[in-house]
Design a protein around this motif. Structure first.
Motif, short mmCIF file in Angstrom:
data_model
loop_
_atom_site.label_atom_id
_atom_site.label_comp_id
_atom_site.label_asym_id
_atom_site.label_seq_id
_atom_site.Cartn_x
_atom_site.Cartn_y
_atom_site.Cartn_z
N UNK A 173 0.83 -1.21 0.00
CA UNK A 173 0.00 0.00 0.00
C UNK A 173 0.86 1.25 0.00
N UNK A 174 1.99 1.20 0.68
CA UNK A 174 2.92 2.33 0.67
C UNK A 174 3.35 2.67 -0.76
N UNK A 199 -12.98 -7.85 -2.02
CA UNK A 199 -14.11 -8.27 -1.16
C UNK A 199 -14.31 -9.77 -1.19
N UNK A 200 -13.82 -10.44 -2.25
CA UNK A 200 -13.95 -11.90 -2.33
C UNK A 200 -13.21 -12.58 -1.18
N UNK A 201 -12.27 -11.86 -0.55
CA UNK A 201 -11.52 -12.43 0.58
C UNK A 201 -12.08 -11.99 1.94
N UNK A 202 -13.05 -11.08 1.92
CA UNK A 202 -13.64 -10.60 3.17
C UNK A 202 -14.91 -11.41 3.41
N UNK A 203 -14.71 -12.59 3.96
CA UNK A 203 -15.78 -13.57 4.13
C UNK A 203 -15.69 -14.16 5.54
N UNK A 204 -16.72 -14.88 5.96
CA UNK A 204 -16.61 -15.59 7.25
C UNK A 204 -15.40 -16.51 7.27
N UNK A 205 -14.81 -16.67 8.40
CA UNK A 205 -13.53 -17.39 8.52
C UNK A 205 -13.61 -18.78 7.92
N UNK A 206 -14.69 -19.49 8.20
CA UNK A 206 -14.81 -20.86 7.69
C UNK A 206 -14.89 -20.93 6.17
N UNK A 207 -15.26 -19.82 5.52
CA UNK A 207 -15.36 -19.77 4.06
C UNK A 207 -14.09 -19.22 3.41
N UNK A 208 -13.16 -18.79 4.21
CA UNK A 208 -11.93 -18.18 3.68
C UNK A 208 -11.01 -19.25 3.12
N UNK A 209 -10.43 -18.96 1.96
CA UNK A 209 -9.43 -19.86 1.40
C UNK A 209 -8.24 -20.01 2.31
N UNK A 210 -7.97 -18.98 3.11
CA UNK A 210 -6.85 -19.05 4.05
C UNK A 210 -7.08 -20.08 5.15
N UNK A 245 -7.30 -7.15 4.42
CA UNK A 245 -8.10 -7.00 3.21
C UNK A 245 -9.12 -5.86 3.36
N UNK A 246 -9.69 -5.72 4.54
CA UNK A 246 -10.65 -4.64 4.76
C UNK A 246 -9.98 -3.28 4.62
N UNK A 247 -8.78 -3.15 5.18
CA UNK A 247 -8.05 -1.88 5.07
C UNK A 247 -7.66 -1.60 3.62
N UNK A 248 -7.27 -2.64 2.91
CA UNK A 248 -6.90 -2.48 1.51
C UNK A 248 -8.13 -2.12 0.68
N UNK A 249 -9.26 -2.72 0.97
CA UNK A 249 -10.51 -2.39 0.26
C UNK A 249 -10.85 -0.92 0.47
N UNK A 250 -10.75 -0.46 1.70
CA UNK A 250 -11.05 0.94 2.00
C UNK A 250 -10.08 1.86 1.26
N UNK A 251 -8.81 1.54 1.27
CA UNK A 251 -7.82 2.37 0.58
C UNK A 251 -8.12 2.44 -0.92
N UNK A 252 -8.41 1.28 -1.52
CA UNK A 252 -8.63 1.27 -2.97
C UNK A 252 -9.90 2.02 -3.36
#
Length: 596
Positions: A173-174, A199-210, A245-252
């Motif tokens: 982001x920098x 936003x595709x990554x901002x999901x409930x934890x159990x649904x996260x690819x991570x 991801x939330x912070x990056x979404x807000x920045x973008x």
């Protein structure tokens, strides 16, 4: 210890390797070659060490270990790397080609190109642009969850990476913020809908690819280990990953996209004219101007358009060229009705392609490949298909097929796409390249776009000789794909060197190919944000076809297509000028063999 090793390597002086003037001329020549080769090998070793040091994902993949590292993108790290690469390039230029063997001359040339490209990228501040309309660092980093988890260390390393994700996002982001300050951003119009890839990554934890690695564990793990890893993984995804991801979404959405530049051309960037010319030379591996590329593209478009019209005439289609394109884009017979159907059709074509390989090659890949859909989080703005290769024998390679928006994925293009991305295209070429153990690692695990993409396009053409394209519609699809690559020469240079508008580029592509309008739009945005890369396909393919014609003319009835293909691939991925010399050597060797 690594820093000490790097420092030690850098203080090695080439001046320590001096020739003895009292030796005979013959011995002096041998000694000179030995000295030069040793010096070059040391530089190769240093450059590869730098590569692994700055790309921990590659280092882990090749070593089969996991260290838990993410790239360091701090200003100090990038500056230091740039300075180290400049030192290596300066040392490299001091080694005379005449003192090197032919293989070492090729190594020197390719390494110099790689170092120069990294230096140029830093100079032109390309690290300010870690994004494309398809995704970017935020989608690429998600691949850390895709690797194979078999050991406790794999999970421990993954935990370390999850902890580092906020810092990694902050570093990226920098650089995006620096780009805003200096006017080095992606064009605003290409970022429409980009926020969906975040936003595709901002999901409930159990649904996260991570979280997927924590859903299943190897059988030998104890229950206590499973519970502990799952607990910590859940906590880190909740506290580190999703907030990043939330912070990056807000920045973008609030800062970057609204303030991104409105012009399209790379030449409009600071130092943009030099930047685009640099990219044209890099991706074509030729000293060629944008005007020359544009003219060549128009010539190829005209030739292919004539061949396309012949197909239409043979079908006795009643209507104009535009009417035929409309028919192809809208008739349901040309589209799969489910993702499973599309994937199965791709798999069927791929197996047919596997079967014809022995007719055209003596060397075949030892590693298989799978077929999978493009990941859902990037599919909406992703290209129609792509090869996703592995550099490890323990990890699979995949031919990705985009199953998003099935009514935009015509079946008449699928044969050409499969031949390009799987075999005899990217999988065959890249797998064979990695199997060339006589090559240094910096060549085995690198990719020269003009060679690789030129080969992929040539593979589509080879399918015509092999009996693919069994109906006129799939043959028209092949021609559409060739036209697509020819049109790239026109629209890439049109956008970046001739002030074309986005709509002008879209119209040119849509009016000359049967690509769906969705594909046309995503492709044009790709060319806008990746200047020069799209030129590599046609330039590479035309070079390979020209060399084949030269070999056929020189060898006559003794021309052997399998040996020609082996000669093209024998030295791995190389610039076009080196490939031309390699094939001249092949022709001479074949002529000598015939005379025996």
């Amino acid at each position: 210890m690594h820093r000490l090793l790097l420092t030690t390597l850098f203080i090695i002086s080439l001046s320590a390797c001096q020739l003895n003037p009292l030796q005979t001329d013959a011995f002096a020549t041998i000694n000179k070659q030995s000295t030069a080769n040793i010096a070059l090998n040391k530089i190769i070793e240093q450059a590869w060490y730098l590569t692994l040091q700055n790309d921990p994902e590659l280092a882990d993949e090749l070593s089969g270990t996991t260290t838990g590292q993410l790239p360091d993108l701090s200003p100090h790290s990038l500056l230091t790397r740039n300075q180290q690469q400049q030192v290596l390039l300066d040392q490299l230029t001091q080694i005379p080609d005449s003192a090197l063997s032919r293989p070492q001359q090729i190594n020197k040339k390719i390494l110099a190109n790689q170092l120069q490209d990294d230096i140029d990228r830093y100079h032109f501040k390309m690290h300010y642009l870690p994004l494309t309309p398809e995704g970017g660092f935020h989608t690429d980093i998600a691949r850390i969850s895709h690797r194979r988890f078999t050991k406790v260390q794999d999970y421990q390393s993954y935990i370390l990476q999850l902890k580092k994700i906020p810092h990694y996002f902050q570093q990226q982001t920098f650089w995006l913020q620096q780009g805003l300050k200096e006017g080095i951003t992606l064009p605003q119009i290409t970022l429409k809908g980009f926020e969906n890839s975040i936003s595709a990554f901002i999901v409930p934890i159990n649904e996260s690819g991570y979280f997927k690695p924590f859903n299943t564990f190897p059988q030998h793990f104890t229950e206590a280990q499973k519970i502990a890893f799952k607990r910590e993984g859940r906590q880190l995804i909740q506290q580190n990953v999703i907030p990043a991801y939330q912070a990056f979404y807000h920045f973008m959405t609030q800062e970057y996209i609204p303030k991104a530049r409105v012009n399209l051309a790379a030449t409009e960037l600071p130092n943009g004219q030099a930047f685009y010319e640099n990219r044209v030379r890099y991706y074509t591996t030729r000293d060629i101007s944008a005007d020359e590329v544009h003219t060549l593209g128009l010539k190829e478009v005209k030739r292919i358009r004539t061949e396309m019209q012949t197909v239409i005439d043979n079908l006795a289609f009643k209507g104009s060229f535009a009417d035929f394109l409309h028919f192809l884009r809208n008739d349901p017979q040309f589209y799969a009705t489910s993702a499973e159907q599309l994937l199965k059709e791709a798999a069927f074509i791929a197996k047919k392609a596997d079967a014809i390989l022995p007719q055209y090659f003596t060397q075949l890949p030892s590693t298989p490949y799978g077929i999978a859909p493009v990941p859902a989080e990037i599919a909406p703005k992703y290209t129609t298909g792509r090869y996703s290769g592995s550099k490890s024998d323990n990890e699979p390679s995949y031919y990705w097929v985009n199953t998003y928006a099935l009514n935009k994925r015509p079946l008449y293009e699928l044969e050409a796409l499969t031949l390009h991305e799987a075999v005899p295209g990217h999988h065959l070429q890249i797998s064979l390249n990695q199997s060339l153990t006589q090559l240094p690692n910096f060549r085995r695990y690198s990719y020269i776009s003009a060679f690789g993409e030129g080969w992929g396009l040539y593979a589509e053409y080879l399918g015509l000789e092999a009996g693919f394209y069994e109906n006129p519609y799939s043959n028209f699809g092949r021609l559409t794909y060739e036209m697509w690559r020819a049109a790239r020469l026109v629209v890439d240079t049109g956008i970046h060197a001739k002030n074309w508008s986005r709509q002008q580029a879209i119209d040119f592509m849509a009016n000359n190919t049967a690509l769906s309008l969705h594909n046309v739009t995503t492709e044009i945005d790709r060319y806008i944000t990746w200047p020069g890369q799209a030129l590599s396909y046609k330039i590479g393919e035309l070079t390979i076809k020209k060399l084949r014609q030269q070999a056929e003319n020189a060898l006559g009835t003794q021309f052997n297509l399998r040996r020609f293909h082996d000669a093209i691939l024998a030295n791995g991925s190389v610039p076009m000028t080196i490939l031309e010399q390699n094939i001249q050597d092949f022709i001479q060797a074949e002529q000598q063999r015939q005379s025996l």
